[in-house]
Motif scaffolding. Structure first.
Motif, mmCIF file in Angstrom:
data_model
loop_
_atom_site.group_PDB
_atom_site.id
_atom_site.type_symbol
_atom_site.label_atom_id
_atom_site.label_comp_id
_atom_site.label_asym_id
_atom_site.label_seq_id
_atom_site.Cartn_x
_atom_site.Cartn_y
_atom_site.Cartn_z
ATOM 1 N N THR A 748 0.829 -1.209 0.000
ATOM 2 C CA THR A 748 0.000 0.000 0.000
ATOM 3 C C THR A 748 0.856 1.249 0.000
ATOM 4 N N LEU A 749 1.896 1.245 0.825
ATOM 5 C CA LEU A 749 2.771 2.408 0.887
ATOM 6 C C LEU A 749 3.517 2.624 -0.428
ATOM 7 N N VAL A 750 3.969 1.520 -1.027
ATOM 8 C CA VAL A 750 4.655 1.650 -2.317
ATOM 9 C C VAL A 750 3.694 2.195 -3.373
ATOM 10 N N GLY A 751 2.444 1.688 -3.370
ATOM 11 C CA GLY A 751 1.478 2.197 -4.330
ATOM 12 C C GLY A 751 1.181 3.664 -4.138
ATOM 13 N N ALA A 752 1.110 4.103 -2.833
ATOM 14 C CA ALA A 752 0.864 5.519 -2.576
ATOM 15 C C ALA A 752 2.065 6.380 -2.961
ATOM 16 N N ARG A 753 3.265 5.824 -2.687
ATOM 17 C CA ARG A 753 4.472 6.596 -3.009
ATOM 18 C C ARG A 753 4.654 6.754 -4.518
ATOM 19 N N LEU A 754 4.412 5.674 -5.257
ATOM 20 C CA LEU A 754 4.603 5.712 -6.711
ATOM 21 C C LEU A 754 3.337 6.078 -7.461
ATOM 22 N N ARG A 755 2.246 6.254 -6.705
ATOM 23 C CA ARG A 755 0.956 6.620 -7.297
ATOM 24 C C ARG A 755 0.525 5.596 -8.366
ATOM 25 N N LEU A 756 0.472 4.336 -7.949
ATOM 26 C CA LEU A 756 0.074 3.229 -8.818
ATOM 27 C C LEU A 756 -1.228 2.638 -8.301
ATOM 28 N N ARG A 757 -2.185 2.440 -9.165
ATOM 29 C CA ARG A 757 -3.505 1.974 -8.753
ATOM 30 C C ARG A 757 -3.471 0.538 -8.242
ATOM 31 N N ALA A 758 -2.858 -0.350 -9.004
ATOM 32 C CA ALA A 758 -2.915 -1.772 -8.651
ATOM 33 C C ALA A 758 -2.321 -2.055 -7.279
ATOM 34 N N PRO A 759 -1.088 -1.604 -6.967
ATOM 35 C CA PRO A 759 -0.574 -1.863 -5.613
ATOM 36 C C PRO A 759 -1.403 -1.205 -4.524
ATOM 37 N N LEU A 760 -1.878 0.012 -4.814
ATOM 38 C CA LEU A 760 -2.647 0.716 -3.783
ATOM 39 C C LEU A 760 -3.949 -0.012 -3.477
ATOM 40 N N LEU A 761 -4.658 -0.468 -4.505
ATOM 41 C CA LEU A 761 -5.932 -1.150 -4.289
ATOM 42 C C LEU A 761 -5.735 -2.529 -3.680
#
Length: 824
Positions: A748-761
């Motif tokens: 989740t943190l990586v998705g938020a940091r890189l602004r990527l939908r798939a990891p964040l979701l």
């Protein structure tokens, strides 16, 4: 009006002549001629003009009706339409058809009435009265067509004449009942049929205006000879000759260049109805013949029928080819049936018929008789169908030894054990029949006349001759009754000969036959381990030589694949002979597969050969994995070796896609090893796949920046979280929730940091599910202690809060949606 005065009007004044007396030649009023070609032509013109006037009137009425219909559909008609005339009704039946129906129906009713009178009211009259009534009715019916024909009432005359024929037949029946009750019914019927047919033919000849009497007389005449033969008890053979003689007369009538068409048609139908039973009787007698005399007599019947059809075909060129086909089949059956009693068995009887077909084919080709050649070809095809079961057994049954490898060579003649517990059903006639057909195909393919055999068909005939020759040689080897070793040696020699022909002459059928018989040879060899090794080695060397020497690329490719297959067979047979387990032989097979892949890479300049070797190598690798399947450790190692081989194949520029098989094979090897270690934790199986998928996704995004995160990381994250979340709900321990929650938080943190939908979701959803799983027991416990009014109260409070801050929540939702869209 007197019947002698025809009703003819004048072409000028339109008035008829005076009634009574002979018809005048001139009109008594205007002195114009009443008869002759000119008045007839004028009357024809008047009739045509009258018809045209009626047609114009009908078309005008139809036009008015159509216009009225169009105006009725408009909203505002311009003017009121005049009277609309309905179109004349369309006749559903023509006038001649209606007339014929009425006449036939009237004739049938009168016939029924006559029969009813004769059968039901006969006893009320004496012998004189009976004769007088029936005779008067018959003579009246036969006499009435004469005046009807004079008045051009031909159809009515035909109907009345038909009634007369029925009465004539009724006269014959009643004569037998009254005057000749002791006469033989069959003989009397034969004589009556002959007499009635003669009388009716004479009646039709005297009244040429009637078309039905002559064909009907011919149809009635068919009964006379047959019934006479039955009355005389001439036997089946005599009856067949009588039927054939009758059919011959019918054929002569049907193909005559003179005569009415209805008579010829009835003769043609009668020829089929009488000649067909005659030929069937001849065939039945031929099948039941127990001696040479009976067979010759039956064959003579068939030959006579064939000669009749041949002669008929020469009289009618339009029917020559079709009649020649039937005639040729009859002549072949006659020739084969004549020698049938001298043949020792069914197969040799087939050979006799086939030789007759060969002789007929030679004559047909010399005379350019296509119908006879077709008949001979049909017999050749029938001979092949007869030999097909024996050929199938010889080619396919030896493959059954694959289920009983190494049990030892069968004792006695090889033909008694073509397969486990299977004896060959053929005999010495089988190879002879196949050889004769092969020789005929080869000879016909070499004919110089293009009108007999087109050039494009010659190669097909030559190929068929080669294949049939090979099958004949195989059947001949079995027919010799040799032991197992000799039969196998001859079979391998046959394969080598076919391979040499395929390689040197570029003969595709020879190559196909060599492949088929090579499989048969290997099947035979599987019964004994030493024979298996020898046969595979010899065939492998032969196919390798053919692959090196063959001119056509397709031959080289097939030979190369077969050589690699033989090498793979040796790689399995030799370790088995040394006592190695199947798991050990699997790695020898893998070595062969890798060698095939390396050789395919070296031969990329020859695409067909390269693909054939590569595809065969894959098949050998699959066989190696099957052999290693008995041991998990060996299977894991074999999968690893396959992964290494796939990596080597992926080094080729045209095989980059093989790189995708490397992680798949490695993961499969790891799974097999984990299964052997009895590991049941799902993360041990999914973690390698997830890592590989995430690395591949990262490489894809680095190579192409526009790849969405769902395509790049979605599969890896699904494999990473999916099985673990399913296992989480039944896990009572704390280790999996802790590790899974930590991994979800990191994603989740990586998705938020890189602004990527798939990891964040995926990360956020998994983290929420882990938290819900951990808090679920406490929620249930608190829910049990809280008062029952608390949930509704909390729900109402939530609704109030949401309603009070609705606008602010909408603005926040818009900002969140905008931020989400900015993510990758």
């Amino acid at each position: 009006m007197d019947q002698s005065t025809p009703f003819i009007r004048c072409i000028e004044c339109g008035r008829p002549p005076a009634v009574g007396g002979p018809a005048p030649a001139l009109c008594p009023y205007c002195a114009l001629p009443l008869t002759g070609p000119v008045p007839g032509r004028v009357r024809a013109i008047d009739a045509e003009v009258s018809w045209l006037e009626r047609r114009v009137t009908a078309l005008l009425s139809q036009r008015a009706a159509l216009i009225a219909g169009l105006r009725a559909t408009t909203q505002a008609p311009v003017y009121a339409p005049g009277p609309v005339y309905a179109p004349p009704p369309v006749a559903e039946a023509s006038a001649p058809a209606a007339r014929n129906v009425l006449l036939v129906l009237g004739g049938v009713l009168l016939t029924v009435a006559a029969l009813a009178f004769a059968l039901l009211s006969w006893g009320h009259l004496g012998i004189g009265g009976r004769a007088g009534v029936i005779g008067a009715l018959t003579l009246t019916a036969l006499a009435l067509p004469v005046p009807l024909l004079r008045r051009s009432l031909n159809a009515t005359g035909e109907a009345v004449a038909g009634i007369g024929l029925v009465l004539l037949l009724l006269d014959a029946y009643l004569l037998h009942r009254v005057a000749l009750p002791d006469a033989d019914p069959v003989g009397y019927t034969a004589v009556s049929a002959a007499v009635v047919a003669g009388l009716w033919a004479g009646y039709g000849w005297r009244l040429p205006g009637l078309r039905a009497p002559l064909p009907t007389a011919l149809g009635i005449a068919q009964l006379a000879p047959v019934l006479c033969a039955l009355a005389m008890d001439v036997g089946e053979y005599g009856l067949a000759w009588v039927l054939l003689g009758t059919a011959t007369a019918d054929v002569a009538t049907a193909v005559a260049r003179r005569g009415a068409r209805p008579v010829r048609r009835v003769a043609a139908v009668s020829a089929v109805l009488t000649g067909g039973p005659a030929l069937l009787l001849a065939l039945w007698q031929l099948d039941a013949a127990d001696g040479g005399g009976a067979a010759v007599r039956a064959s003579a019947l068939l030959a006579a029928g064939g000669v009749v059809l041949l002669a008929a075909g020469r009289r009618r060129p339009a029917l020559t080819e079709r009649l020649d086909v039937v005639a040729g089949l009859l002549l072949i059956a006659a020739a084969g049936g004549a020698v049938r009693p001298a043949m020792p068995g069914t197969g040799w009887e087939v050979l006799g018929v086939l030789l007759a077909a060969v002789a007929l084919l030679a004559g047909a080709l010399a005379a350019r008789a296509r119908g006879l050649a077709t008949a001979a070809g049909v017999v050749h095809a029938g001979a092949l169908l007869w030999a097909l079961p024996a050929v199938r057994e010889a080619v396919l049954e030896p493959l059954g030894w694959a289920a009983r490898v190494g049990e030892g060579a069968p004792g006695g003649a090889a033909r008694e054990a073509v397969g486990p517990g299977v004896a060959w059903s053929g005999d010495g006639s089988t190879p002879v029949v196949l050889g004769v057909v092969a020789a005929v195909l080869a000879a016909v393919g070499r004919l110089p006349a293009p009108e007999v055999v087109p050039a494009e068909r010659r190669s097909e005939l030559a190929g068929g001759a080669v294949v049939l020759g090979a099958m004949a040689a195989l059947a001949g080897v079995l027919a010799l009754g040799l032991p197992y070793a000799a039969t196998l040696a001859l079979l391998v020699a046959l394969v080598l000969a076919l391979l040499a022909r395929a390689a040197l002459a570029g003969d595709a059928p020879a190559g196909a036959a060599a492949l088929a018989l090579a499989g048969t040879s290997v099947g035979w060899a599987l019964a004994e381990r030493e024979a298996t090794q020898v046969v595979l080695a010899v065939l492998g060397a032969a196919f390798a030589g053919a692959a090196w020497r063959a001119a056509p690329a397709a031959h080289r490719a097939v030979s190369a694949a077969a050589a690699l297959g033989c090498a793979a067979g040796l790689a399995r047979a030799v370790p088995a002979a040394w006592g190695w387990p199947a798991e050990g032989a699997a790695f020898v097979l893998l070595a062969v597969a890798l060698a095939g892949a390396a050789l395919a890479a070296r031969l990329r300049a020859r695409p067909l050969v390269s693909r054939a070797l590569e595809g065969t190598g894959y098949a050998v690798a699959l066989a190696a994995l099957v052999c290693a399947g008995g041991s998990p450790a060996a299977l894991a190692l074999a999968l690893t070796v396959c992964a290494i081989g796939a990596g080597g194949v992926a080094l080729r520029d045209d095989r980059r896609a093989a790189a995708y098989a490397v992680p798949v094979l490695l993961v499969a090897a790891l799974w097999v090893r984990l299964s052997a270690w009895q590991v049941t934790v799902p993360e041990a199986y999914t973690a390698p796949v997830a890592v590989a998928a995430l690395v591949i996704g990262a490489l894809r995004r680095r190579a192409a920046a526009g790849v969405p995160s769902w395509q790049a990381y979605g599969p890896g994250l699904a494999v990473s979280f999916g099985p673990s979340l399913l296992a989480l709900w039944g896990d009572p321990h704390w280790v999996r929730p802790l590790l899974l929650g930590t991994w979800a938080l990191a994603v989740t943190l990586v998705g938020a940091r890189l602004r990527l939908r798939a990891p964040l979701l995926w990360g956020g959803g998994a983290l929420a599910l882990v938290a819900a799983n951990e808090l679920a027991p406490y929620v249930v416990q608190v829910a049990g202690l809280a008062p029952r009014w608390l949930p509704p109260a909390l729900a109402g409070l939530l609704l109030l809060v949401v309603g009070a801050t609705y606008e602010r929540r909408l603005a926040e939702a818009r900002r969140v949606r905008a931020a989400w869209r900015r993510l990758a």
